[in-house]
Design an enzyme around this catalytic site. Structure first.
Site, PDB file in Angstrom:
ATOM      1  N   GLU A 131       7.206  -1.228  -5.989  1.00  0.00           N
ATOM      2  CA  GLU A 131       5.872  -0.692  -5.724  1.00  0.00           C
ATOM      3  C   GLU A 131       4.894  -1.805  -5.333  1.00  0.00           C
ATOM      4  O   GLU A 131       4.045  -1.618  -4.460  1.00  0.00           O
ATOM      5  CB  GLU A 131       5.361   0.074  -6.942  1.00  0.00           C
ATOM      6  N   TYR A 149      -2.499   3.450  -9.105  1.00  0.00           N
ATOM      7  CA  TYR A 149      -1.311   3.985  -8.447  1.00  0.00           C
ATOM      8  C   TYR A 149      -0.024   3.427  -9.056  1.00  0.00           C
ATOM      9  O   TYR A 149       0.888   4.170  -9.419  1.00  0.00           O
ATOM     10  CB  TYR A 149      -1.344   3.697  -6.942  1.00  0.00           C
ATOM     11  N   ASP A 168       0.122   8.283  -3.204  1.00  0.00           N
ATOM     12  CA  ASP A 168       0.033   7.262  -2.163  1.00  0.00           C
ATOM     13  C   ASP A 168      -0.382   7.937  -0.859  1.00  0.00           C
ATOM     14  O   ASP A 168      -0.764   9.118  -0.843  1.00  0.00           O
ATOM     15  CB  ASP A 168       1.361   6.508  -2.025  1.00  0.00           C
TER      16      ASP A 168
END
Length: 341
Positions: free
Chosen positions: A42, A123, A141
């Site tokens: 990520e 996130y 996202d």
């Protein structure tokens, strides 16, 4: 009429058949992923595409298969391997986070605990909590924003629509298999509900999509006009002394922080004189695009006539082009034919 309660089961059934095979993922329904691999992927994906990240991810996890291995790595080695993945501040946070996790014995399993780690924002904390710890967190996202904007026909332009899209996405997140669901939504946006020419005819949500019903799917999400990217200019000095070149380590904070680079000035808030006395001549100009500005950098070559005022002389045979950040690789590529002459 859309029934929001069936969205997650439909998406998960589609994902079970069509999930992308990615090096940081487990196959659908086979358990929880390694939080180290989820976190690393990520962070890498924040400014780079899946296609570009795959090789970086494999190389990192080959060099440092556990977070303890990454925590023990030398900063310079990690920075060199990071070259090409975007801002080096993220690499510094990567190391800081790895060392904190290694020190405490593992990743927290809650979003709140994850948010307390260096470099982990809303996130990334949601992604790790959902995918690695099976927490029913909503992961949003760009792909998910697009799917939700079309599913609910949200016409508010981004970025103003972000809060609304997140709130709508939260209404769909299931308590069972939230990690698979998060990845399913990302895959749907990446492969079917694409920015241009969405493949609505094969979308599992074709019957539930308000934007398709209204004929505006391809127009969403709307985006506010972007301001022109500012232009900056600067100078890079390639200083030669015999069979060595002058390099310096950039300040730890700021653009290209902590990386090895040719001395430069005028583009990053620093106004500095040449790094030493020389007959400087201009080789040309390199162009580089940063997230928030465009840069034109004049490349100057000279033979030092005395001791340099900053940096260190490095033998040419020891200079690894791939260890330089992207901007400085361009400087090197322009200067190298002259250096070799």
């Amino acid at each position: 009429m859309r029934d929001d309660k069936v969205i997650a089961p439909v998406i998960l059934a589609w994902y079970d058949r069509h999930a992308r095979v990615l090096p940081w993922r487990l196959p659908p329904g086979t358990g929880r992923a390694d939080p180290y691999r989820v976190w690393l992927s990520e962070v890498m994906l924040q400014q780079t595409t899946v296609a570009a990240v795959k090789d970086y991810f494999i190389r990192f996890t080959t060099l440092w298969p556990r977070i303890e291995d990454l925590a023990a790595a030398e900063d310079a080695r990690v920075m060199a391997e990071w070259a090409g993945l975007g801002y080096y501040a993220r690499a510094r946070n990567l190391l800081a986070c790895a060392r904190k996790v290694a020190e405490t014995g593992g990743f927290p399993d809650t979003r709140t605990g994850l948010r307390a780690l260096p470099g982990i924002g809303p996130y990334t904390s949601a992604a790790i909590a959902a995918i690695a710890h099976d927490q029913p967190e909503t992961v949003v996202d760009g792909n998910v924003e697009r799917v939700v904007a079309r599913l609910f026909a949200v016409e508010t332009a981004l970025p103003a629509a972000k809060a609304e899209l997140t709130a709508l996405a939260e209404t769909l997140t299931p308590r069972k298999r939230p990690g698979d669901y998060a990845q399913a939504m990302m895959d749907l946006g990446a492969t079917i509900c694409t920015p241009r020419s969405p493949a609505c005819g094969i979308c599992p949500l074709i019957a539930d999509c308000d934007a398709r019903a209204r004929g505006i799917a391809a127009d969403l999400p709307r985006k506010a006009p972007k301001a022109p990217r500012p232009e900056r200019r600067g100078i890079a000095w390639v200083a030669r002394h015999g069979q060595s070149l002058l390099l310096e380590q950039r300040p730890a904070k700021g653009l290209l922080g902590g990386t090895l680079a040719f001395p430069s000035t005028g583009w990053d808030g620093r106004e500095l004189p040449p790094p030493g006395a020389a007959q400087w001549r201009e080789l040309g100009e390199v162009r580089h695009v940063f997230t928030h500005f465009n840069l034109s950098l004049r490349v100057m070559l000279g033979d030092l006539t005395g001791n340099p005022e900053r940096g260190a002389l490095v033998p040419l045979r020891q200079i690894d082009r791939d260890a330089l950040p992207g901007l400085m690789r361009k400087v090197w590529d322009m200067a190298r034919p002259e250096i070799a002459a």
